[in-house]
Design a protein around this motif. Sequence first.
Motif, short mmCIF file in Angstrom:
data_model
loop_
_atom_site.label_atom_id
_atom_site.label_comp_id
_atom_site.label_asym_id
_atom_site.label_seq_id
_atom_site.Cartn_x
_atom_site.Cartn_y
_atom_site.Cartn_z
N GLY A 144 1.05 -1.51 0.20
CA GLY A 144 -0.19 0.14 -0.65
C GLY A 144 0.71 1.65 0.09
N LEU A 145 2.54 0.59 0.40
CA LEU A 145 3.02 2.22 0.10
C LEU A 145 3.54 2.87 -1.42
CD1 LEU A 145 4.28 2.10 3.99
CD2 LEU A 145 2.30 3.46 3.00
N PRO A 146 3.91 4.13 -1.38
CA PRO A 146 4.49 4.18 -2.77
C PRO A 146 5.93 3.68 -2.45
CG PRO A 146 3.21 6.10 -2.08
CD PRO A 146 3.58 5.76 -1.20
N LEU A 147 6.60 3.09 -3.57
CA LEU A 147 7.94 2.30 -3.43
C LEU A 147 8.48 3.01 -4.48
CD1 LEU A 147 10.14 0.67 -2.38
CD2 LEU A 147 8.52 -1.10 -3.68
N SER A 148 7.73 3.49 -6.10
CA SER A 148 8.88 3.06 -7.18
C SER A 148 7.21 4.08 -8.11
CB SER A 148 9.69 2.24 -7.68
OG SER A 148 8.38 0.90 -8.53
N LEU A 149 8.32 4.46 -9.15
CA LEU A 149 7.48 5.23 -9.95
C LEU A 149 8.20 4.86 -11.56
CD1 LEU A 149 6.19 6.98 -11.44
CD2 LEU A 149 7.10 9.41 -11.32
N ASP A 150 7.75 3.69 -12.35
CA ASP A 150 8.30 2.99 -12.93
C ASP A 150 7.58 3.69 -14.91
OD1 ASP A 150 8.99 2.06 -11.43
OD2 ASP A 150 9.06 -0.64 -12.30
#
Length: 250
Positions: A144-150
């Motif tokens: 549920g937590l933002p990890l990466s922007l691909d």
Amino acid sequence: MTSDNPALPGARRLRADRARQVADVLRRQVLGGAYTAGPLPHEDVLAEEFGASRNTVREALDLLRGEGLVRRVPGSGTIVVADKVPHGLNRLQGLAETLHEHGEVVNEVRALGPVRAPGPVARRLGLPDGSEVVYVERLRRLNGLPLSLDLTYLAPDIGAGLDAADLAHTDVFRLIEEAAGQPLGGADITLEAVSADAHSATVLEVPRGAALLMLERLTTLADGRPVDLEYVRFRGDRITMQGRLLRDTP
């Protein structure tokens, strides 16, 4: 070890150097789970273990607090309050494959469709200038937590069927192999630190200018054909890159 005796010339600088040295070792212990069952040892104990002054240890703990890894709790000492997930660099895997032991990876597709490839992108993918590619932008969350922007550019034949695929719960690597009818072969990667621009900061929920880990990856099929060029921005406070390197014998 370098002394941090304040009577020595340049002692202020030396103590700061020693604090960073202590923080580097402690950081790995914290991230490795050495203190998940309780607080960190008392400053006096750490000072003895590192052969440093208590002031140096205190500065080292301040560095870790500044990174959001630990915090001081009155009556309990210094405790671990944040964790980073390990991302292996030994094998070519999708994010969900890599982090399956650490929770569920869910993808929020922010953009998907054909675009005219910038010249450098087309050439990296072995395509003529002006070619269309399939562009995919995903926000990837772990538990549920933002990890990466691909940001992903795919060869047109490989990306053609992605609009019908379950991109929310499926790694692109698996979809590429299905579309190509052959496995992936390898990838060339570049890893560097970048600052979060306004867009990335908003999407990843970090302050503008925050440190991000940027992974550029050009992935090829088993036959050597390049099919996937990615620019992945990881939150630096939530992931650590790990791998094992072997030295070739001359």
